[in-house]
Design a protein around this motif. Structure first.
Motif, PDB file in Angstrom:
ATOM      1  N   GLU A 163      64.742   0.964  37.700  1.00 57.43           N
ATOM      2  CA  GLU A 163      63.360   0.478  37.760  1.00 57.43           C
ATOM      3  C   GLU A 163      62.338   1.539  37.375  1.00 57.43           C
ATOM      4  O   GLU A 163      61.213   1.207  36.998  1.00 57.43           O
ATOM      5  N   CYS A 164      62.707   2.814  37.514  1.00 57.33           N
ATOM      6  CA  CYS A 164      61.746   3.905  37.315  1.00 57.33           C
ATOM      7  C   CYS A 164      62.582   5.173  37.128  1.00 57.33           C
ATOM      8  O   CYS A 164      63.800   5.106  37.055  1.00 57.33           O
ATOM      9  N   ALA A 165      61.933   6.340  37.041  1.00 59.71           N
ATOM     10  CA  ALA A 165      62.682   7.598  36.950  1.00 59.71           C
ATOM     11  C   ALA A 165      63.601   7.723  38.162  1.00 59.71           C
ATOM     12  O   ALA A 165      63.140   7.622  39.299  1.00 59.71           O
ATOM     13  N   ASP A 201      51.368   3.459  33.042  1.00 60.66           N
ATOM     14  CA  ASP A 201      49.954   3.484  33.431  1.00 60.66           C
ATOM     15  C   ASP A 201      49.899   2.997  34.861  1.00 60.66           C
ATOM     16  O   ASP A 201      50.006   1.804  35.123  1.00 60.66           O
ATOM     17  N   HIS A 202      49.721   3.951  35.799  1.00 55.14           N
ATOM     18  CA  HIS A 202      50.030   3.677  37.201  1.00 55.14           C
ATOM     19  C   HIS A 202      48.960   2.904  37.963  1.00 55.14           C
ATOM     20  O   HIS A 202      48.493   3.339  39.018  1.00 55.14           O
ATOM     21  N   ALA A 203      48.597   1.733  37.410  1.00 59.18           N
ATOM     22  CA  ALA A 203      47.791   0.770  38.168  1.00 59.18           C
ATOM     23  C   ALA A 203      48.772   0.008  39.039  1.00 59.18           C
ATOM     24  O   ALA A 203      49.074  -1.158  38.825  1.00 59.18           O
ATOM     25  N   LEU A 242      55.441  -1.076  28.497  1.00 61.62           N
ATOM     26  CA  LEU A 242      54.532  -0.735  29.597  1.00 61.62           C
ATOM     27  C   LEU A 242      55.329  -0.532  30.883  1.00 61.62           C
ATOM     28  O   LEU A 242      56.230  -1.325  31.177  1.00 61.62           O
ATOM     29  N   HIS A 243      54.985   0.522  31.625  1.00 60.68           N
ATOM     30  CA  HIS A 243      55.653   0.775  32.909  1.00 60.68           C
ATOM     31  C   HIS A 243      54.612   0.840  34.022  1.00 60.68           C
ATOM     32  O   HIS A 243      53.700   1.658  33.963  1.00 60.68           O
ATOM     33  N   ILE A 244      54.744  -0.044  35.000  1.00 61.74           N
ATOM     34  CA  ILE A 244      53.900   0.030  36.203  1.00 61.74           C
ATOM     35  C   ILE A 244      54.806  -0.218  37.407  1.00 61.74           C
ATOM     36  O   ILE A 244      55.539  -1.203  37.447  1.00 61.74           O
ATOM     37  N   CYS A 245      54.750   0.708  38.376  1.00 62.70           N
ATOM     38  CA  CYS A 245      55.616   0.590  39.549  1.00 62.70           C
ATOM     39  C   CYS A 245      55.061  -0.447  40.527  1.00 62.70           C
ATOM     40  O   CYS A 245      53.901  -0.823  40.471  1.00 62.70           O
ATOM     41  N   GLY A 246      55.917  -0.844  41.441  1.00 63.00           N
ATOM     42  CA  GLY A 246      55.492  -1.673  42.568  1.00 63.00           C
ATOM     43  C   GLY A 246      55.543  -3.159  42.295  1.00 63.00           C
ATOM     44  O   GLY A 246      56.094  -3.616  41.294  1.00 63.00           O
TER      45      GLY A 246
HETATM   46 ZN   LIG Z   1      57.521   3.978  38.179  1.00 67.48          ZN
END
Ligand SMILES: [Zn+2]
Length: 349
Positions: free
Chosen positions: A319-321, A208-210, A241-245
């Motif tokens: 950390e991500c795709a 959920d890219h918040a 839950l996955h949120i980048c940054g």
């Molecule tokens: Zn990500």
């Protein structure tokens, strides 16, 4: 972390125990997003975009994360667009060297009443593909590896269907309407999540890219904390839950949602993140993609894996795709480091 003495756990048992923050024989290698690469596509003849649209190819490419890279999880949803495609977004399917994307310059919704989840949402070919891939993987690897699905959260669906700018402006101008929109979109998250659970998924990634660069921790609390708590109740398998940054300003809120784990970015240090979540949620992460896995070598990968292990991070992974051109050598190094680190710990006792 408590380390069990037996080394008899299957990959599936190991991941599910770590998601419950229970003892494990070694730290599991967990991939909640995508470890698909062009090299792996070539290896098993499953190129993009077909591997995003045909269940047999999707399952075969996903399985390489377990069979070739040594992860304890298998994750077939390489992109973040399946739901948006089924909701009617304009798609760019791209070629082998690129992920499919939603054309956010051509949004499909403007207002609350535009939010309609079509009757054929779950039987749309791009949704059915994921469900069938999970069934295939469950049948073939379900006793050994943890099958992880993915259902997108309402904030990301808002970006895709309203366009990022319109959605963020609405969140500034009209919080009540934004909340109403998020609640409606959450129905899509729940339906796809439950369907994947019924197809055999052991756990789900919930991106959920918040993200740290676009919204604040205060925004997370205002708009998403309660909805994420509700998702935990309505989709009764472990959620990651996955949120980048950079997200340390919201990790305290995230830790209160009841999610099993948070998949965190390398913009956050392992120890500071463990200190904030303080045992309320497991962490998965956080090997850097663009600099380390993509552009550096095994030695740098190793250093980041060890930083996570020493901080007690419960599951290790990118950390991500990962970038599609990431060298296999760097990905294999993640597992090698985890195994060697645990072997060295065992000789110390
Ligand atoms: Zn990500």
């Amino acid at each position: 972390m408590t380390i069990a003495t037996a080394t008899s756990m299957t990959s599936r048992e190991r991941v599910l125990a770590a998601l419950r923050r229970e003892p494990v024989d070694r730290t599991p290698l967990c991939n909640p997003t995508s470890v698909a690469t062009v090299e792996l596509m070539d290896l098993v003849d499953t190129p993009f975009p077909a591997a995003n649209r045909e269940p047999e190819l999707m399952a075969r490419l996903a399985a390489t994360g377990y069979t070739e890279l040594g992860f304890d999880t298998i994750m077939p949803v390489f992109s973040i667009i399946q739901e948006s495609s089924a909701l009617g977004c304009k798609m760019q399917w791209e070629q082998k060297d690129n992920w499919p994307t939603v054309r956010m310059s051509e949004p499909i919704w403007e207002d609350l009443d535009d939010i309609v989840i079509p009757n054929d949402f779950l039987t749309h070919p791009d949704m059915a593909c994921v469900l069938e891939a999970i069934r295939i993987l469950k049948k073939e690897y379900g006793d050994e590896a943890a099958i992880v699905g993915k259902t997108m959260g309402p904030w990301t669906l808002g970006y895709h269907c309203f366009g990022v700018e319109r959605f963020l402006l609405m969140s500034l101008d009209d919080p009540a309407k934004t909340k109403a929109c998020l609640e409606r979109m959450t129905e899509a998250t729940v339906r796809f999540g439950v369907a994947q659970m019924e197809a055999g998924a052991d756990a789900l990634c919930l991106p959920d890219h918040a993200t740290g660069d676009l919204v604040s921790g205060e925004y997370y609390e205002r708009y998403l904390k309660d909805l994420h708590t509700e998702l935990v109740e309505r989709i009764p398998i472990p959620l990651i839950l996955h949120i980048c940054g950079r997200t340390v300003d919201r990790m305290d809120f995230i830790a209160e949602t009841g999610m099993a784990a948070f998949h965190y970015d390398s913009k956050n240090r392992a120890q500071e993140s463990m200190d904030i979540v303080d045992g309320r949620i497991a962490l998965v992460g956080n090997i850097n993609n663009p600099e380390t896995l993509f552009a550096k070598g095994p030695e740098e990968v190793r250093a980041e894996v060890i930083e996570n292990l020493e901080a007690g991070v419960q599951m290790i992974g990118p950390e991500c795709a990962i970038p599609l051109q990431t060298p296999i050598e760097n990905l294999v190094e993640i597992g090698r480091t985890v195994r060697e680190w645990h072997a060295a710990q065992a000789t110390k006792h």
